[in-house]
Motif scaffolding. Structure first.
Motif, PDB file in Angstrom:
ATOM      1  N   TYR A  89       7.443  -6.704   4.788  1.00  0.00           N
ATOM      2  CA  TYR A  89       7.123  -6.284   6.130  1.00  0.00           C
ATOM      3  C   TYR A  89       6.028  -6.818   6.549  1.00  0.00           C
ATOM      4  O   TYR A  89       5.695  -7.356   7.873  1.00  0.00           O
ATOM      5  CB  TYR A  89       7.123  -4.738   6.245  1.00  0.00           C
ATOM      6  CG  TYR A  89       8.479  -3.943   6.657  1.00  0.00           C
ATOM      7  CD1 TYR A  89       9.579  -4.643   6.290  1.00  0.00           C
ATOM      8  CD2 TYR A  89       8.399  -3.119   7.540  1.00  0.00           C
ATOM      9  CE1 TYR A  89      10.966  -4.155   6.754  1.00  0.00           C
ATOM     10  CE2 TYR A  89       9.573  -2.540   7.971  1.00  0.00           C
ATOM     11  CZ  TYR A  89      10.949  -3.115   7.687  1.00  0.00           C
ATOM     12  OH  TYR A  89      12.065  -2.422   8.204  1.00  0.00           O
ATOM     13  N   TYR A 134      20.302   0.480   0.375  1.00  0.00           N
ATOM     14  CA  TYR A 134      19.161   0.044   0.018  1.00  0.00           C
ATOM     15  C   TYR A 134      18.312   1.283  -0.624  1.00  0.00           C
ATOM     16  O   TYR A 134      17.668   1.034  -1.692  1.00  0.00           O
ATOM     17  CB  TYR A 134      18.261  -0.332   0.992  1.00  0.00           C
ATOM     18  CG  TYR A 134      16.975  -1.220   0.933  1.00  0.00           C
ATOM     19  CD1 TYR A 134      16.431  -1.590  -0.411  1.00  0.00           C
ATOM     20  CD2 TYR A 134      16.216  -1.899   2.167  1.00  0.00           C
ATOM     21  CE1 TYR A 134      15.299  -2.395  -0.540  1.00  0.00           C
ATOM     22  CE2 TYR A 134      15.297  -2.706   1.764  1.00  0.00           C
ATOM     23  CZ  TYR A 134      14.796  -2.827   0.452  1.00  0.00           C
ATOM     24  OH  TYR A 134      13.512  -3.538   0.256  1.00  0.00           O
ATOM     25  N   TRP A 143       2.194  -3.240  10.423  1.00  0.00           N
ATOM     26  CA  TRP A 143       2.745  -3.795   9.044  1.00  0.00           C
ATOM     27  C   TRP A 143       1.836  -5.145   9.106  1.00  0.00           C
ATOM     28  O   TRP A 143       1.750  -5.721   7.889  1.00  0.00           O
ATOM     29  CB  TRP A 143       4.249  -3.663   8.896  1.00  0.00           C
ATOM     30  CG  TRP A 143       4.625  -2.733   8.368  1.00  0.00           C
ATOM     31  CD1 TRP A 143       4.699  -1.927   7.304  1.00  0.00           C
ATOM     32  CD2 TRP A 143       5.434  -1.854   9.513  1.00  0.00           C
ATOM     33  NE1 TRP A 143       5.465  -0.735   7.270  1.00  0.00           N
ATOM     34  CE2 TRP A 143       5.867  -0.592   8.498  1.00  0.00           C
ATOM     35  CE3 TRP A 143       5.905  -1.715  10.701  1.00  0.00           C
ATOM     36  CZ2 TRP A 143       6.569   0.503   9.045  1.00  0.00           C
ATOM     37  CZ3 TRP A 143       6.620  -0.619  11.195  1.00  0.00           C
ATOM     38  CH2 TRP A 143       6.824   0.512  10.310  1.00  0.00           C
ATOM     39  N   PHE A 152      14.752   5.349   5.898  1.00  0.00           N
ATOM     40  CA  PHE A 152      14.301   4.524   4.771  1.00  0.00           C
ATOM     41  C   PHE A 152      13.127   4.757   4.280  1.00  0.00           C
ATOM     42  O   PHE A 152      12.898   4.969   3.091  1.00  0.00           O
ATOM     43  CB  PHE A 152      14.225   2.792   5.146  1.00  0.00           C
ATOM     44  CG  PHE A 152      13.788   2.067   4.046  1.00  0.00           C
ATOM     45  CD1 PHE A 152      14.808   1.703   2.997  1.00  0.00           C
ATOM     46  CD2 PHE A 152      12.610   1.758   3.957  1.00  0.00           C
ATOM     47  CE1 PHE A 152      14.328   1.086   1.847  1.00  0.00           C
ATOM     48  CE2 PHE A 152      12.166   1.101   2.856  1.00  0.00           C
ATOM     49  CZ  PHE A 152      13.021   0.649   1.575  1.00  0.00           C
ATOM     50  N   VAL A 153      12.102   4.950   5.160  1.00  0.00           N
ATOM     51  CA  VAL A 153      10.643   5.436   4.743  1.00  0.00           C
ATOM     52  C   VAL A 153      10.843   6.811   4.064  1.00  0.00           C
ATOM     53  O   VAL A 153       9.967   7.111   3.093  1.00  0.00           O
ATOM     54  CB  VAL A 153       9.592   5.273   6.177  1.00  0.00           C
ATOM     55  CG1 VAL A 153       8.345   5.990   5.628  1.00  0.00           C
ATOM     56  CG2 VAL A 153       9.383   3.982   6.488  1.00  0.00           C
ATOM     57  N   ILE A 190       8.984  -5.205  -1.303  1.00  0.00           N
ATOM     58  CA  ILE A 190       9.336  -4.510  -0.110  1.00  0.00           C
ATOM     59  C   ILE A 190       8.226  -4.285   0.794  1.00  0.00           C
ATOM     60  O   ILE A 190       8.420  -4.499   2.040  1.00  0.00           O
ATOM     61  CB  ILE A 190       9.400  -3.048  -0.492  1.00  0.00           C
ATOM     62  CG1 ILE A 190      10.948  -2.837  -1.377  1.00  0.00           C
ATOM     63  CG2 ILE A 190       9.653  -1.845   0.533  1.00  0.00           C
ATOM     64  CD1 ILE A 190      11.311  -1.526  -2.230  1.00  0.00           C
ATOM     65  N   GLU A 191       7.084  -4.260   0.425  1.00  0.00           N
ATOM     66  CA  GLU A 191       5.882  -4.029   1.221  1.00  0.00           C
ATOM     67  C   GLU A 191       5.553  -5.541   1.841  1.00  0.00           C
ATOM     68  O   GLU A 191       5.281  -5.532   2.992  1.00  0.00           O
ATOM     69  CB  GLU A 191       4.746  -3.336   0.791  1.00  0.00           C
ATOM     70  CG  GLU A 191       4.674  -1.959   0.079  1.00  0.00           C
ATOM     71  CD  GLU A 191       4.898  -1.027   1.270  1.00  0.00           C
ATOM     72  OE1 GLU A 191       5.558  -1.328   2.178  1.00  0.00           O
ATOM     73  OE2 GLU A 191       4.087  -0.109   1.187  1.00  0.00           O
ATOM     74  N   ASP A 196      14.843   2.686   9.887  1.00  0.00           N
ATOM     75  CA  ASP A 196      13.664   2.811   9.070  1.00  0.00           C
ATOM     76  C   ASP A 196      13.075   3.970   8.890  1.00  0.00           C
ATOM     77  O   ASP A 196      12.388   4.107   7.923  1.00  0.00           O
ATOM     78  CB  ASP A 196      12.682   1.438   9.656  1.00  0.00           C
ATOM     79  CG  ASP A 196      11.843   0.813   8.586  1.00  0.00           C
ATOM     80  OD1 ASP A 196      12.516   0.402   7.728  1.00  0.00           O
ATOM     81  OD2 ASP A 196      10.795   0.647   8.715  1.00  0.00           O
ATOM     82  N   GLU A 246      16.706  -6.664   2.198  1.00  0.00           N
ATOM     83  CA  GLU A 246      15.978  -6.599   3.351  1.00  0.00           C
ATOM     84  C   GLU A 246      16.594  -7.378   4.392  1.00  0.00           C
ATOM     85  O   GLU A 246      16.584  -6.887   5.423  1.00  0.00           O
ATOM     86  CB  GLU A 246      14.655  -7.238   2.892  1.00  0.00           C
ATOM     87  CG  GLU A 246      13.505  -6.440   2.327  1.00  0.00           C
ATOM     88  CD  GLU A 246      12.934  -5.164   3.190  1.00  0.00           C
ATOM     89  OE1 GLU A 246      13.114  -5.258   4.528  1.00  0.00           O
ATOM     90  OE2 GLU A 246      12.539  -4.189   2.629  1.00  0.00           O
ATOM     91  N   PHE A 284      19.086  -5.143   5.994  1.00  0.00           N
ATOM     92  CA  PHE A 284      18.595  -4.129   6.470  1.00  0.00           C
ATOM     93  C   PHE A 284      18.285  -4.640   8.175  1.00  0.00           C
ATOM     94  O   PHE A 284      18.627  -4.073   9.242  1.00  0.00           O
ATOM     95  CB  PHE A 284      17.295  -3.520   6.039  1.00  0.00           C
ATOM     96  CG  PHE A 284      16.768  -2.319   6.586  1.00  0.00           C
ATOM     97  CD1 PHE A 284      17.170  -1.084   5.745  1.00  0.00           C
ATOM     98  CD2 PHE A 284      15.982  -2.247   7.587  1.00  0.00           C
ATOM     99  CE1 PHE A 284      16.739   0.117   6.231  1.00  0.00           C
ATOM    100  CE2 PHE A 284      15.562  -1.000   8.162  1.00  0.00           C
ATOM    101  CZ  PHE A 284      16.010   0.406   7.618  1.00  0.00           C
TER     102      PHE A 284
HETATM  103  C1  HMH Z   1      13.462  -1.641   5.117  1.00  0.00           C
HETATM  104  N1  HMH Z   1      11.373  -2.565   4.053  1.00  0.00           N
HETATM  105  C2  HMH Z   1      11.886  -1.710   5.018  1.00  0.00           C
HETATM  106  N2  HMH Z   1      11.351  -0.721   5.634  1.00  0.00           N
HETATM  107  C3  HMH Z   1       9.832  -0.709   5.647  1.00  0.00           C
HETATM  108  N3  HMH Z   1       9.240   0.297   6.192  1.00  0.00           N
HETATM  109  C4  HMH Z   1       9.131  -1.651   4.562  1.00  0.00           C
HETATM  110  C5  HMH Z   1      10.004  -2.295   4.015  1.00  0.00           C
HETATM  111  C6  HMH Z   1       7.789  -1.576   4.254  1.00  0.00           C
HETATM  112  O1  HMH Z   1       7.146  -0.263   3.735  1.00  0.00           O
END
Ligand code: HMH
Length: 221
Positions: A143, A115, A168, A50-51, A139-140, A47, A210, A213
């Motif tokens: 989480y 992703y 989150w 990803f961020v 996406i937000e 993650d 997601e 992921f």
């Molecule tokens: C995979 N999805 C993923 N990572 C994150 N940090 C968020 C959403 C939310 O910002």
């Protein structure tokens, strides 16, 4: 006859997939306290990568918002989201340290690459604001809904994972997701049928990514 709450309609229509993304076995295992350390560490490391890719994506959404003639207050919401990502990246570094993860050695797994590839396609100037903001909201929200579930009444989330879930799952993040949803709904309300279709397909794509992921952490079970 254009729909007022398009995102709500879509979430109802695609409930199964949405639940798959927000009530994934990894999330359930955090909530019931059965998660193993290796799974959590895999998620954390992936993650972080990803961020880092998410920041330029959000920047690209900001540019699209600015170019829209009637972006009533969208810019402030998106800019606020971008600003919190600076703190989020620092948090990942501190958290990785706690768990003994060396972030510079983390290699992105295929699901993560896929992703990030989706994010990159949305960064193109050809990608419509409506489609990009729909993705951003989804996406937000995944989480937010996932981690909020881990801090609800009756959850047995291990204390060392509480902070992650609160990051989150907290109410302020929930309000931010609501602001993104309002923007998405406003855009979708005035979108063409073709754009609407693209945005719905994008929502499904985000939800599938997601799930994939979360699935990465299963490699360690
Ligand atoms: C995979 N999805 C993923 N990572 C994150 N940090 C968020 C959403 C939310 O910002």
């Amino acid at each position: 006859q254009k729909k007022i709450g398009m995102t709500e309609t879509w979430l109802k229509k695609h409930r199964l997939l949405y639940n798959g993304a927000t009530r994934h076995p990894l999330i359930i295992s955090i909530r019931d306290g059965t998660i193993n350390t290796a799974s959590f560490k895999t998620w954390l490391a992936q993650d972080y990568l990803f961020v880092r890719a998410f920041v330029p994506f959000v920047a690209s959404v900001l540019i699209k918002a600015w170019k829209e003639s009637d972006c009533s207050g969208d810019m402030e919401v998106i800019l606020g989201g971008m600003a919190s990502l600076e703190d989020e990246i620092s948090w990942f570094k501190t958290e990785a340290n706690k768990w003994g993860i060396s972030l510079s050695d983390v290699v992105p797994q295929q699901a993560n690459k896929n992703y990030c590839g989706l994010l990159e396609s949305l960064m193109s100037p050809d990608a419509e604001y409506t489609v990009a903001i729909t993705a951003f909201w989804a996406i937000e929200t995944v989480y937010q809904e996932s981690f909020a579930h881990c801090i609800e009444e009756g959850s047995k989330t291990p204390p060392e994972l509480k902070e992650t879930c609160v990051r989150w799952g907290n109410e302020a993040f929930g309000k931010y997701c609501q602001s993104l949803q309002n923007i998405a709904n406003r855009c979708l309300q005035k979108a063409s049928d073709e754009e609407l279709k693209k945005a719905e397909v994008m929502l499904l794509s985000v939800l599938e990514h997601e799930v994939e992921f979360w699935n990465m952490s299963r490699g360690n079970v």
